[in-house]
Write a protein that holds these residues in place. Sequence first.
Motif, PDB file in Angstrom:
ATOM      1  N   GLY A   1      53.076  28.038  12.119  1.00  0.00           N
ATOM      2  CA  GLY A   1      53.026  27.839  10.630  1.00  0.00           C
ATOM      3  C   GLY A   1      51.606  27.452  10.267  1.00  0.00           C
ATOM      4  O   GLY A   1      51.501  27.115   9.081  1.00  0.00           O
ATOM      5  N   ARG A   2      50.536  27.610  11.103  1.00  0.00           N
ATOM      6  CA  ARG A   2      49.164  27.346  10.606  1.00  0.00           C
ATOM      7  C   ARG A   2      48.596  28.781  10.699  1.00  0.00           C
ATOM      8  O   ARG A   2      48.890  29.729  11.655  1.00  0.00           O
ATOM      9  N   PHE A   3      47.469  28.808  10.050  1.00  0.00           N
ATOM     10  CA  PHE A   3      46.766  30.048   9.933  1.00  0.00           C
ATOM     11  C   PHE A   3      45.438  29.817  10.527  1.00  0.00           C
ATOM     12  O   PHE A   3      44.757  28.690  10.273  1.00  0.00           O
ATOM     13  N   TYR A   4      45.122  30.920  11.174  1.00  0.00           N
ATOM     14  CA  TYR A   4      43.713  30.902  12.059  1.00  0.00           C
ATOM     15  C   TYR A   4      42.941  32.201  11.550  1.00  0.00           C
ATOM     16  O   TYR A   4      43.364  33.254  11.513  1.00  0.00           O
ATOM     17  N   ALA A   5      41.667  31.874  11.272  1.00  0.00           N
ATOM     18  CA  ALA A   5      40.786  32.969  11.055  1.00  0.00           C
ATOM     19  C   ALA A   5      40.080  33.419  12.126  1.00  0.00           C
ATOM     20  O   ALA A   5      39.123  32.705  12.794  1.00  0.00           O
TER      21      ALA A   5
ATOM     22  N   THR B   1      43.781  29.862   2.930  1.00  0.00           N
ATOM     23  CA  THR B   1      42.707  28.740   3.998  1.00  0.00           C
ATOM     24  C   THR B   1      43.214  28.983   5.358  1.00  0.00           C
ATOM     25  O   THR B   1      44.387  29.184   5.574  1.00  0.00           O
ATOM     26  N   ALA B   2      42.528  28.881   6.239  1.00  0.00           N
ATOM     27  CA  ALA B   2      42.694  29.123   7.437  1.00  0.00           C
ATOM     28  C   ALA B   2      41.711  28.509   8.507  1.00  0.00           C
ATOM     29  O   ALA B   2      40.512  28.078   7.950  1.00  0.00           O
ATOM     30  N   GLU B   3      41.897  28.044   9.712  1.00  0.00           N
ATOM     31  CA  GLU B   3      41.089  27.419  10.792  1.00  0.00           C
ATOM     32  C   GLU B   3      40.345  28.327  11.166  1.00  0.00           C
ATOM     33  O   GLU B   3      40.793  29.425  11.948  1.00  0.00           O
ATOM     34  N   LEU B   4      39.041  28.127  11.490  1.00  0.00           N
ATOM     35  CA  LEU B   4      38.078  29.104  12.118  1.00  0.00           C
ATOM     36  C   LEU B   4      38.094  29.016  13.500  1.00  0.00           C
ATOM     37  O   LEU B   4      38.133  28.098  13.993  1.00  0.00           O
TER      38      LEU B   4
ATOM     39  N   ALA C   1      37.293  39.378   9.223  1.00  0.00           N
ATOM     40  CA  ALA C   1      38.274  38.475  10.153  1.00  0.00           C
ATOM     41  C   ALA C   1      39.769  39.135   9.849  1.00  0.00           C
ATOM     42  O   ALA C   1      40.173  39.412   8.912  1.00  0.00           O
ATOM     43  N   ARG C   2      40.581  38.625  11.019  1.00  0.00           N
ATOM     44  CA  ARG C   2      41.950  38.876  11.070  1.00  0.00           C
ATOM     45  C   ARG C   2      42.576  37.351  10.715  1.00  0.00           C
ATOM     46  O   ARG C   2      41.886  36.434  11.122  1.00  0.00           O
ATOM     47  N   ILE C   3      43.938  37.552  10.290  1.00  0.00           N
ATOM     48  CA  ILE C   3      44.605  36.214  10.182  1.00  0.00           C
ATOM     49  C   ILE C   3      45.632  36.199  11.058  1.00  0.00           C
ATOM     50  O   ILE C   3      46.718  37.343  11.460  1.00  0.00           O
TER      51      ILE C   3
END
Length: 411
Positions: free
Chosen positions: A366-370, A340-343, A359-361
């Motif tokens: 500590g948070r993942f973004y797309a 899961t990631a934040e768009l 998309a790249r991650i």
Amino acid sequence: MTKEFFTATPVKQVFDRIVEFVPVGTEKVPTAETCGRILATDVVAQTHLPGFARSTMDGYAVRAAATFGASESSPAYLEITDTVQMGMAAQAPVGNGQAAGIATGGMLPEGADAVVMLEHAAKLDETALEVYKSVAPGANVVAADEDVAAGQKMLAAGSRIRPQEMGLMAALGMETIRVFKKPVIGIISTGDELVEIGQTPVPGQIRDVNTYSLAGTVGQAGGIARTYGIVADRFDALRSTCTRALSETDMLLISGGSSVGTRDLTLEVIESLPDSQILFHGIPIRPGKPTILAKIGQKALWGLPGQIASAMVVFDRIVARFVGHISGNALSYRQHDRITAELTRNLSSVQGRTDYVRARIVEDQGRFYAEPIPGPSGLIRTLVEADGLIEIDMNTEGLEKGETVFVTLLR
């Protein structure tokens, strides 16, 4: 939204066709060579594992009742009667009030039902032992059938063998195992604009990327790629190569020639092949809408888009499951790993089709973004930069910045 999206075959109906294709044959291979292969038979244990009660600690094998009430202020006193040698059975049973030295993995002597840890006991001399902590029956011991019980079904046919399954089969004494053969997947690239990768393209020409990218994805999906090179946009040439490839492989991929246009020969060639049936032409996805699936005898023939991103997304999300099925993989329906990631920005879509956005991650504190990667489906760079795909459901008009999305990781 165009009419073609309404007439295209929904993805669920595409997967409903999977049962029309039969798995490839089986073969016996040495256990040492089975990693990644698909089991063709259940694995049922013929013996217990470990086969005897074993100590999980360095210490002393005892009868637990002899230690009840033991403490530092009131230790239990036991007689040391033996030391268990690794790889050998104990020379004498352990009676009440007795103990035998034992190492981790050692076989528990007859009569013993627990192990006192080394740090909870002290030798007074060669035969006298003080125990400062009581143990319950079964403490620090693995039972003879605690790992595996004889008659227990351990692995099911259709499952993929990982290193841990290899270890299990080795522990059960299985030197060979029957697995499904790896399906041979043929790859044909079509187009007068294509040249071999060792050539220098002139204006209007491009190197053949799809043969190499698809060969890699075939290998990752558990198949063996067999390439047939570039075939010109000529009916006789394409039909001849398809006929040969179908006689030598278990599935065939034709890259290019699946879009609607005057130079589209794929459908014409497919329809001319003996015992051919077009199962669908078009899937409501982007990229990859003009995909074709045909059944030639008992084999699948895929017409994939010529654009590299389209071809690879279709393979990753659709074709790979068919490869898994004919490989005997009963779990090929499972999703790839996803996170899961934040768009990071808005994404628009059109209802009536499923969009797969590269998309790249990016990880930050500590948070993942797309981060969506823009670009048309002919750009290989967009795949190189991508870590995965964001799926926009066919009933959704788009996604908004800040939404939490699933990113299915590319193979």
